[in-house]
Design an enzyme around this catalytic site. Structure first.
Site, PDB file in Angstrom:
ATOM      1  N   ARG A 212       0.850  -1.205   0.000  1.00 38.77           N
ATOM      2  CA  ARG A 212       0.000   0.000   0.000  1.00 38.77           C
ATOM      3  C   ARG A 212       0.881   1.248   0.000  1.00 38.77           C
ATOM      4  O   ARG A 212       0.605   2.225  -0.695  1.00 38.77           O
ATOM      5  CB  ARG A 212      -0.944  -0.026   1.210  1.00 38.77           C
ATOM      6  CG  ARG A 212      -2.055  -1.053   1.096  1.00 38.77           C
ATOM      7  CD  ARG A 212      -3.061  -0.939   2.222  1.00 38.77           C
ATOM      8  NE  ARG A 212      -2.572  -1.436   3.489  1.00 38.77           N
ATOM      9  CZ  ARG A 212      -2.749  -2.685   3.943  1.00 38.77           C
ATOM     10  NH1 ARG A 212      -3.434  -3.554   3.232  1.00 38.77           N
ATOM     11  NH2 ARG A 212      -2.263  -3.062   5.115  1.00 38.77           N
ATOM     12  N   ASP A 253     -15.274  -4.613  -4.627  1.00 37.92           N
ATOM     13  CA  ASP A 253     -15.217  -5.794  -3.763  1.00 37.92           C
ATOM     14  C   ASP A 253     -16.613  -6.420  -3.748  1.00 37.92           C
ATOM     15  O   ASP A 253     -17.618  -5.713  -3.777  1.00 37.92           O
ATOM     16  CB  ASP A 253     -14.782  -5.445  -2.343  1.00 37.92           C
ATOM     17  CG  ASP A 253     -14.214  -6.663  -1.600  1.00 37.92           C
ATOM     18  OD1 ASP A 253     -12.979  -6.764  -1.469  1.00 37.92           O
ATOM     19  OD2 ASP A 253     -15.017  -7.528  -1.177  1.00 37.92           O
ATOM     20  N   SER A 254     -16.648  -7.748  -3.684  1.00 33.63           N
ATOM     21  CA  SER A 254     -17.946  -8.430  -3.690  1.00 33.63           C
ATOM     22  C   SER A 254     -18.538  -8.541  -2.289  1.00 33.63           C
ATOM     23  O   SER A 254     -19.591  -9.145  -2.110  1.00 33.63           O
ATOM     24  CB  SER A 254     -17.809  -9.813  -4.325  1.00 33.63           C
ATOM     25  OG  SER A 254     -16.854 -10.567  -3.612  1.00 33.63           O
ATOM     26  N   ASP A 303      -5.568  -7.662  -6.146  1.00 35.99           N
ATOM     27  CA  ASP A 303      -5.169  -8.357  -4.915  1.00 35.99           C
ATOM     28  C   ASP A 303      -6.250  -9.370  -4.544  1.00 35.99           C
ATOM     29  O   ASP A 303      -6.955  -9.215  -3.542  1.00 35.99           O
ATOM     30  CB  ASP A 303      -4.968  -7.321  -3.792  1.00 35.99           C
ATOM     31  CG  ASP A 303      -4.415  -7.961  -2.516  1.00 35.99           C
ATOM     32  OD1 ASP A 303      -3.850  -9.064  -2.603  1.00 35.99           O
ATOM     33  OD2 ASP A 303      -4.552  -7.343  -1.436  1.00 35.99           O
ATOM     34  N   CYS A 343      -1.811 -14.495  -3.156  1.00 32.49           N
ATOM     35  CA  CYS A 343      -1.541 -14.900  -1.763  1.00 32.49           C
ATOM     36  C   CYS A 343      -1.747 -16.401  -1.632  1.00 32.49           C
ATOM     37  O   CYS A 343      -1.971 -16.916  -0.542  1.00 32.49           O
ATOM     38  CB  CYS A 343      -2.428 -14.136  -0.784  1.00 32.49           C
ATOM     39  SG  CYS A 343      -4.187 -14.417  -1.037  1.00 32.49           S
TER      40      CYS A 343
HETATM   41  N1  SAH Z   1      -6.257  -5.415  -0.965  1.00 31.69           N
HETATM   42  C1  SAH Z   1      -6.977  -5.593   0.273  1.00 31.69           C
HETATM   43  C2  SAH Z   1      -7.143  -7.052   0.649  1.00 31.69           C
HETATM   44  C3  SAH Z   1      -7.889  -7.891  -0.387  1.00 31.69           C
HETATM   45  S1  SAH Z   1      -8.456  -9.409   0.228  1.00 31.69           S
HETATM   46  C4  SAH Z   1      -6.298  -4.781   1.375  1.00 31.69           C
HETATM   47  O1  SAH Z   1      -5.257  -4.171   1.112  1.00 31.69           O
HETATM   48  O2  SAH Z   1      -6.819  -4.736   2.484  1.00 31.69           O
HETATM   49  C5  SAH Z   1      -9.432 -10.015  -1.057  1.00 31.69           C
HETATM   50  C6  SAH Z   1     -10.806  -9.380  -1.191  1.00 31.69           C
HETATM   51  O3  SAH Z   1     -11.412  -9.907  -2.370  1.00 31.69           O
HETATM   52  C7  SAH Z   1     -11.798  -9.645  -0.085  1.00 31.69           C
HETATM   53  O4  SAH Z   1     -12.209  -8.412   0.468  1.00 31.69           O
HETATM   54  C8  SAH Z   1     -13.016 -10.344  -0.771  1.00 31.69           C
HETATM   55  O5  SAH Z   1     -14.254  -9.894  -0.271  1.00 31.69           O
HETATM   56  C9  SAH Z   1     -12.832  -9.932  -2.193  1.00 31.69           C
HETATM   57  N2  SAH Z   1     -13.366 -10.815  -3.253  1.00 31.69           N
HETATM   58  C10 SAH Z   1     -13.289 -12.164  -3.320  1.00 31.69           C
HETATM   59  N3  SAH Z   1     -13.780 -12.607  -4.495  1.00 31.69           N
HETATM   60  C11 SAH Z   1     -14.176 -11.504  -5.192  1.00 31.69           C
HETATM   61  C12 SAH Z   1     -14.749 -11.295  -6.483  1.00 31.69           C
HETATM   62  N4  SAH Z   1     -14.994 -12.320  -7.307  1.00 31.69           N
HETATM   63  N5  SAH Z   1     -15.008 -10.027  -6.866  1.00 31.69           N
HETATM   64  C13 SAH Z   1     -14.755  -8.994  -6.040  1.00 31.69           C
HETATM   65  N6  SAH Z   1     -14.202  -9.134  -4.834  1.00 31.69           N
HETATM   66  C14 SAH Z   1     -13.907 -10.364  -4.406  1.00 31.69           C
END
Ligand code: SAH
Length: 401
Positions: A212, A253-254, A303, A343
């Site tokens: 970040r 985000d979903s 991510d 990850c």
């Molecule tokens: N970049 C973030 C962490 C991401 S974690 C940070 O810095 O805090 C991964 C995220 O992906 C989660 O919040 C989850 O809700 C979301 N997610 C999972 N599958 C998804 C999809 N198909 N579309 C959108 N978001 C999704």
């Protein structure tokens, strides 16, 4: 003291100080040498010919049947062992460059404490006990953590899926202190709110702290105008980009609660909501729609969640990673930056690099690789536990030609 005898040849990984004993490696099954051992009890691991290999916590239901606490035969696994291990782990954090009051104090196997994760968010500790061994010594560990940090609040988040593999029920709630589970942490020069009771993992993705920060620096240096933060969770990268001066950030985000909190985090840092678009949506669908609509971005973050928990899932996961990276590279303006991550423990850094290269080929895009990223240093890797490396990232800058 119960002991667990291994099959001939199965002592090799323990001699290299790898802490896991799989069920298939054990010569004496239940009813044999392990007749009386309880869940979490400390057992002596020995080679087929009786040579001492380690003191380990017994997990009767798990494929990882035992996790080693110590490779030293003279070590007694008692309260003083956990007091010393917690202290060493916390001490190590003072050696790392961590610009935040939110940090991981104990990172399981990588800190010699299998099945235990402890994060600190400001004045609050959050602990996850995910193995029978860490569960058994919970009381001692909690006492040690409170004493050593001087904090009074500790919330338990033992609701990770792996608990069920150990035959342990979920357990959440305050183990010390009480009050609001809503917390504001300060990371670099921004603030982020989180809820330790309902947030993902222990509440937040501390492991992406350095990325970040890097993203914020790129936003400033490259003067990002339109940014797309995919899988934004609570908007960490979104706020970082705005702090770096990005004109506008779209976050996807979903998870509804996550995207709501992302909007709250934007406000918390004093930014006008008009500089952001918050989408409670599926990234795959959104990327395709942007492509159809001819929308482009100066910077994109990918991510995603763990597509491949183990190497077994790697092939399907590789296709999914490749697809989103291909779409992102197509949506990126020439000269724009892609911050892309995996990850998945089942995808090595090398394989991830190859997947992203393949995505570039399919997109007809070349790009400079300007950074290779990993997890923040409070999520350490060790020489003896390669599984500790799970988070890897690449920063790409799309070539103009
Ligand atoms: N970049 C973030 C962490 C991401 S974690 C940070 O810095 O805090 C991964 C995220 O992906 C989660 O919040 C989850 O809700 C979301 N997610 C999972 N599958 C998804 C999809 N198909 N579309 C959108 N978001 C999704």
């Amino acid at each position: 003291m119960n002991s667990l005898r291994l099959k001939p040849g199965k002592e090799k990984s323990l001699l290299r100080r790898h802490p896991w004993v799989f069920d298939g490696a054990i010569a004496t099954g239940e009813g044999g040498g392990m007749g009386g051992a309880e869940a979490g009890e400390t057992v002596r691991i020995e080679s087929h010919d009786g040579q001492f290999l380690g003191w380990a916590a017994y997990s009767p239901q798990s494929k990882i049947r035992a996790r080693v606490w110590s490779f030293d035969e003279a070590q007694c696994i008692d309260a003083s062992f956990f007091i010393a291990a917690c202290a060493e782990s916390i001490r190590a954090r003072s050696l790392f460059d961590i610009q935040s009051d939110g940090l991981r104090l104990i990172h399981g196997e990588s800190d010699g404490l299998p099945g235990l994760v402890v994060d600190r968010y400001g004045d609050t500790l959050v602990a996850q006990f995910s193995s029978c061994g860490s569960e058994r010594f919970k009381g001692v560990i909690v006492d040690a953590l409170l004493k050593q940090t001087g904090l009074t609040r500790l919330y338990e988040r033992s609701d990770a899926g792996v608990r069920s593999l150990e035959g342990l029920p979920e357990a959440t709630g305050w183990l010390a202190g009480s009050g609001s589970t809503d917390i504001i942490l300060t990371e670099h020069d921004w603030k982020l709110s989180l809820d330790v009771a309902s947030g993902h993992k222990t509440g937040f993705y501390l492991d992406q702290r350095d990325s970040r920060h890097k993203f914020s620096q790129y936003a400033r240096r490259m003067a990002f105008k339109r940014v797309l933060n995919c899988y934004s969770y609570t908007g960490g990268f979104t706020v970082a980009a705005l702090k770096g001066g990005a004109a506008h950030v779209t976050s996807i985000d979903s998870s509804g609660p996550a995207i709501e909190r992302a909007a709250a985090n934007v406000a918390l840092n004093g930014f006008d909501a008009s500089r952001t678009t918050m989408m409670d949506a599926d990234v795959n669908a959104a990327l395709r729609q942007f492509l159809k609509d001819g929308v482009t971005f100066d910077a994109i973050v990918l991510d995603p969640p763990k597509f491949a928990p183990t190497a077994f899932h790697a092939e399907r996961a590789a296709r999914a990673y490749k697809d989103i990276n291909r779409l992102a590279l197509m949506l990126l303006e020439p000269g724009g930056a892609l911050f892309t991550y995996s990850c998945s423990g089942g995808i090595s850094a090398d394989l991830f690099h190859k997947i992203v290269a393949g995505a570039g080929l399919d997109a007809g895009v070349d790009a400079y690789i300007t950074e290779r990223m990993g997890g923040a240093p409070d999520h350490p890797m060790t020489v003896t536990f390669p599984e500790g490396e799970y988070l890897k990232g690449l920063v790409l800058v799309k070539m103009r030609a």
